[in-house]
Design a protein around this motif. Structure first.
Motif, PDB file in Angstrom:
ATOM      1  N   VAL A 102       0.491   1.887   0.457  1.00  0.00           N
ATOM      2  CA  VAL A 102       1.473   2.462  -0.471  1.00  0.00           C
ATOM      3  C   VAL A 102       1.398   1.668  -1.776  1.00  0.00           C
ATOM      4  CG1 VAL A 102       3.940   2.863  -0.913  1.00  0.00           C
ATOM      5  CG2 VAL A 102       2.997   3.251   1.371  1.00  0.00           C
ATOM      6  N   LEU A 153       6.695   5.511  -5.610  1.00  0.00           N
ATOM      7  CA  LEU A 153       5.795   5.012  -4.560  1.00  0.00           C
ATOM      8  C   LEU A 153       4.844   6.125  -4.166  1.00  0.00           C
ATOM      9  CD1 LEU A 153       8.494   3.172  -2.427  1.00  0.00           C
ATOM     10  CD2 LEU A 153       7.044   2.225  -4.244  1.00  0.00           C
ATOM     11  N   GLY A 155       1.664   7.322  -1.558  1.00  0.00           N
ATOM     12  CA  GLY A 155       1.022   6.985  -0.292  1.00  0.00           C
ATOM     13  C   GLY A 155       0.913   8.180   0.624  1.00  0.00           C
ATOM     14  N   LEU A 160       5.171   7.242   3.732  1.00  0.00           N
ATOM     15  CA  LEU A 160       6.306   7.340   2.820  1.00  0.00           C
ATOM     16  C   LEU A 160       7.585   7.734   3.555  1.00  0.00           C
ATOM     17  CD1 LEU A 160       4.929   8.892  -0.491  1.00  0.00           C
ATOM     18  CD2 LEU A 160       5.269   6.507   0.110  1.00  0.00           C
ATOM     19  N   THR A 163       8.709   4.510   4.902  1.00  0.00           N
ATOM     20  CA  THR A 163       9.149   3.667   3.785  1.00  0.00           C
ATOM     21  C   THR A 163      10.511   4.121   3.275  1.00  0.00           C
ATOM     22  OG1 THR A 163       6.845   3.276   3.135  1.00  0.00           O
ATOM     23  CG2 THR A 163       8.524   2.815   1.478  1.00  0.00           C
TER      24      THR A 163
END
Length: 263
Positions: A102, A153, A155, A160, A163
């Motif tokens: 990420v 972010l 990814g 994600l 995250t």
């Protein structure tokens, strides 16, 4: 009284080739000629909004960074909400510590910074889409900023999702939302496209119930809920299409279809 027409950009105003089609361009210009106001609303930074909106009109109000920065048609800020540089650096440090592919991006005013790690192709892809160059940076440099309007972010979708869950637990003071399967946005709580639309409507003295809005994703939901005439694109997730009036997808002039029906 003038109608306000709010529109998300990616997946809504532009097609999958990153173009505003001639039909959609004409439909919006016809509304502007009638005295109505077109307002792009995006997670993008201001310059990246104008690479698209500039194809339609020379100047317009805009909602950038998912509502963290709201500008009038002269480019003057109506609202500007940012997190501290220290808090942004803390989140970026957390992301780097995971080392899972990420990549963090930090937006401050008209500047876009990113960590030049192993996943630069994601940043390069975003640069190609928005037609703005990012600046390689570091957490030490982020700490020196006056404030941060947004963290983005990038990814893999499943990374994600994890995250997002982690960050929501660690940082309840932030609004953390996906703008695409591979993009996760972090802004201060209370900031949303809906709040940005409200600021523009107040500036023009127009009731939100008389406003139109077009969107295609979860970060558009608060904007769509705020206006009287919400429209979701045919390419949106199914659960959003169940909530709002649906038009054709962004590759088949979904915006033009609705605007051409307005008086």
């Amino acid at each position: 009284m003038a109608k306000l027409i709010f529109s998300d950009i990616d997946g809504t105003l532009i097609n999958s080739k990153q173009e505003v089609t001639p039909k959609t361009k004409l439909a919006i210009r016809q509304q502007i000629i009638k005295g109505n106001v077109f307002i792009p609303v995006s997670a993008r930074m201001p310059q990246a909004i104008m690479t698209v909106a500039g194809q339609i009109t020379k100047s317009c109000p805009m909602v950038a960074y998912n509502g963290a920065l709201v500008l009038d048609e002269m480019g003057q800020p109506l609202n500007s909400y940012f997190m501290t540089a220290a808090k942004a650096a803390e989140i970026c440090t957390y992301i780097e510590s995971k080392n899972n592919g990420v990549v963090w991006n930090v937006y401050s005013g008209y500047n876009w910074y990113y960590f030049p790690g192993n996943n630069n192709r994601r940043v390069k892809n975003e640069e190609a889409i928005v037609r703005v160059k990012a600046q390689p940076s570091s957490i030490a440099e982020v700490k020196k900023l006056k404030g941060v309007h947004k963290i983005l972010l990038m990814g893999a979708p499943e990374l994600l999702d994890a995250t997002q869950k982690d960050l929501q637990g660690l940082y309840p003071e932030f609004y953390i939302v996906k703008s695409a399967s591979n993009l996760l946005e972090v802004v201060v709580k209370g900031v949303s496209k809906g709040q940005g639309a409200r600021a523009i409507a107040q500036e023009f003295g127009v009731d939100l119930k008389d406003c139109w809005a077009f969107g295609d994703n979860y970060n558009d939901e608060k904007m769509l809920e705020a206006v009287g005439h919400p429209v979701i694109m045919g390419n949106a997730p199914e659960n959003l299409k169940k909530k709002f009036r649906t038009t054709l997808d962004n590759n088949h002039d979904g915006i033009a279809l609705i605007l051409n029906q307005l008086n």
